[in-house]
Design a protein around this motif. Sequence first.
Motif, PDB file in Angstrom:
ATOM      1  N   LEU A  17       0.831  -1.208   0.000  1.00  0.00           N
ATOM      2  CA  LEU A  17       0.000   0.000   0.000  1.00  0.00           C
ATOM      3  C   LEU A  17       0.865   1.257   0.000  1.00  0.00           C
ATOM      4  CD1 LEU A  17      -2.811  -1.102   2.445  1.00  0.00           C
ATOM      5  CD2 LEU A  17      -3.102  -0.507   0.025  1.00  0.00           C
ATOM      6  N   ARG A  18       1.968   1.240   0.744  1.00  0.00           N
ATOM      7  CA  ARG A  18       2.882   2.392   0.736  1.00  0.00           C
ATOM      8  C   ARG A  18       3.477   2.592  -0.654  1.00  0.00           C
ATOM      9  NH1 ARG A  18       5.064  -0.258   5.325  1.00  0.00           N
ATOM     10  NH2 ARG A  18       3.968   0.437   7.168  1.00  0.00           N
ATOM     11  N   ALA A  19       3.844   1.494  -1.312  1.00  0.00           N
ATOM     12  CA  ALA A  19       4.404   1.582  -2.665  1.00  0.00           C
ATOM     13  C   ALA A  19       3.364   2.109  -3.649  1.00  0.00           C
ATOM     14  CB  ALA A  19       4.925   0.217  -3.114  1.00  0.00           C
ATOM     15  N   ARG A  20       2.133   1.639  -3.518  1.00  0.00           N
ATOM     16  CA  ARG A  20       1.053   2.119  -4.392  1.00  0.00           C
ATOM     17  C   ARG A  20       0.823   3.609  -4.186  1.00  0.00           C
ATOM     18  NH1 ARG A  20      -5.031  -0.322  -5.249  1.00  0.00           N
ATOM     19  NH2 ARG A  20      -5.963   1.637  -5.885  1.00  0.00           N
ATOM     20  N   ALA A  21       0.834   4.047  -2.941  1.00  0.00           N
ATOM     21  CA  ALA A  21       0.660   5.472  -2.638  1.00  0.00           C
ATOM     22  C   ALA A  21       1.775   6.287  -3.276  1.00  0.00           C
ATOM     23  CB  ALA A  21       0.619   5.690  -1.125  1.00  0.00           C
ATOM     24  N   ALA A  22       2.992   5.806  -3.179  1.00  0.00           N
ATOM     25  CA  ALA A  22       4.128   6.530  -3.770  1.00  0.00           C
ATOM     26  C   ALA A  22       3.991   6.600  -5.288  1.00  0.00           C
ATOM     27  CB  ALA A  22       5.441   5.846  -3.390  1.00  0.00           C
ATOM     28  N   ARG A  23       3.576   5.508  -5.924  1.00  0.00           N
ATOM     29  CA  ARG A  23       3.385   5.509  -7.385  1.00  0.00           C
ATOM     30  C   ARG A  23       2.328   6.523  -7.809  1.00  0.00           C
ATOM     31  NH1 ARG A  23       3.345  -0.011  -6.714  1.00  0.00           N
ATOM     32  NH2 ARG A  23       1.099  -0.113  -7.059  1.00  0.00           N
ATOM     33  N   ASN A  24       1.323   6.715  -6.965  1.00  0.00           N
ATOM     34  CA  ASN A  24       0.232   7.646  -7.280  1.00  0.00           C
ATOM     35  C   ASN A  24       0.462   9.038  -6.692  1.00  0.00           C
ATOM     36  OD1 ASN A  24      -1.371   5.850  -8.799  1.00  0.00           O
ATOM     37  ND2 ASN A  24      -2.061   4.866  -6.921  1.00  0.00           N
ATOM     38  N   HIS A  25       1.665   9.262  -6.159  1.00  0.00           N
ATOM     39  CA  HIS A  25       2.040  10.571  -5.601  1.00  0.00           C
ATOM     40  C   HIS A  25       1.068  11.013  -4.510  1.00  0.00           C
ATOM     41  CE1 HIS A  25       4.865  10.803  -8.909  1.00  0.00           C
ATOM     42  NE2 HIS A  25       3.878  10.450  -9.705  1.00  0.00           N
ATOM     43  N   ARG A  26       0.733  10.078  -3.630  1.00  0.00           N
ATOM     44  CA  ARG A  26      -0.164  10.367  -2.514  1.00  0.00           C
ATOM     45  C   ARG A  26       0.484   9.905  -1.219  1.00  0.00           C
ATOM     46  NH1 ARG A  26      -4.654   7.107  -5.422  1.00  0.00           N
ATOM     47  NH2 ARG A  26      -5.637   8.632  -6.747  1.00  0.00           N
ATOM     48  N   SER A  27      -0.044  10.426  -0.129  1.00  0.00           N
ATOM     49  CA  SER A  27       0.313   9.879   1.176  1.00  0.00           C
ATOM     50  C   SER A  27      -0.416   8.552   1.339  1.00  0.00           C
ATOM     51  CB  SER A  27      -0.134  10.838   2.288  1.00  0.00           C
ATOM     52  OG  SER A  27      -1.553  10.917   2.310  1.00  0.00           O
ATOM     53  N   LEU A  28      -0.011   7.761   2.320  1.00  0.00           N
ATOM     54  CA  LEU A  28      -0.714   6.504   2.578  1.00  0.00           C
ATOM     55  C   LEU A  28      -2.176   6.790   2.908  1.00  0.00           C
ATOM     56  CD1 LEU A  28      -0.745   3.454   2.902  1.00  0.00           C
ATOM     57  CD2 LEU A  28       0.082   3.769   5.246  1.00  0.00           C
ATOM     58  N   GLN A  29      -2.427   7.813   3.713  1.00  0.00           N
ATOM     59  CA  GLN A  29      -3.801   8.200   4.063  1.00  0.00           C
ATOM     60  C   GLN A  29      -4.598   8.568   2.819  1.00  0.00           C
ATOM     61  OE1 GLN A  29      -5.141   8.145   7.145  1.00  0.00           O
ATOM     62  NE2 GLN A  29      -7.115   8.905   6.483  1.00  0.00           N
ATOM     63  N   GLY A  30      -3.992   9.345   1.916  1.00  0.00           N
ATOM     64  CA  GLY A  30      -4.678   9.736   0.680  1.00  0.00           C
ATOM     65  C   GLY A  30      -4.960   8.540  -0.202  1.00  0.00           C
ATOM     66  N   GLU A  31      -4.025   7.604  -0.271  1.00  0.00           N
ATOM     67  CA  GLU A  31      -4.223   6.400  -1.084  1.00  0.00           C
ATOM     68  C   GLU A  31      -5.350   5.552  -0.523  1.00  0.00           C
ATOM     69  OE1 GLU A  31      -3.717   4.008  -4.327  1.00  0.00           O
ATOM     70  OE2 GLU A  31      -2.756   5.928  -3.936  1.00  0.00           O
ATOM     71  N   LEU A  32      -5.360   5.371   0.792  1.00  0.00           N
ATOM     72  CA  LEU A  32      -6.433   4.599   1.416  1.00  0.00           C
ATOM     73  C   LEU A  32      -7.788   5.267   1.186  1.00  0.00           C
ATOM     74  CD1 LEU A  32      -4.629   3.601   4.719  1.00  0.00           C
ATOM     75  CD2 LEU A  32      -5.174   2.107   2.782  1.00  0.00           C
ATOM     76  N   MET A  33      -7.836   6.601   1.266  1.00  0.00           N
ATOM     77  CA  MET A  33      -9.100   7.306   1.021  1.00  0.00           C
ATOM     78  C   MET A  33      -9.541   7.120  -0.420  1.00  0.00           C
ATOM     79  SD  MET A  33     -11.660   8.905   2.190  1.00  0.00           S
ATOM     80  CE  MET A  33     -11.194   9.480   3.794  1.00  0.00           C
TER      81      MET A  33
END
Length: 96
Positions: A17-33
């Motif tokens: 999930l952290r890697a996915r967030a980084a790929r999408n230029h988001r924080s982990l919180q933003g990616e989860l949202m």
Amino acid sequence: MPNFSIKDVPEDLAEALRARAARNHRSLQGELMAIITEAAQPASSDGPVRHPQLQGWRRGSRTIEDVAAELRAKHPQPMRRGPLGVDIIREDRDSR
């Protein structure tokens, strides 16, 4: 606004999930949202979630490829003498 908590997340899943967030230029919180927002959409819905409190989370969900394509359409010819790239990006950001 309610808070959610998920306990005992396996480390490999958390890292993915952290890697996915980084790929999408988001924080982990933003990616989860973003994941929760997408999952909460009705199956037949083609548009974004209309819940007013979730709208702020939709901002910033464009990929770098989407942004680049939009800017290429806006500025199809390379500029020989013109504004700096940073000025173009600021103008685009400030136009929203």
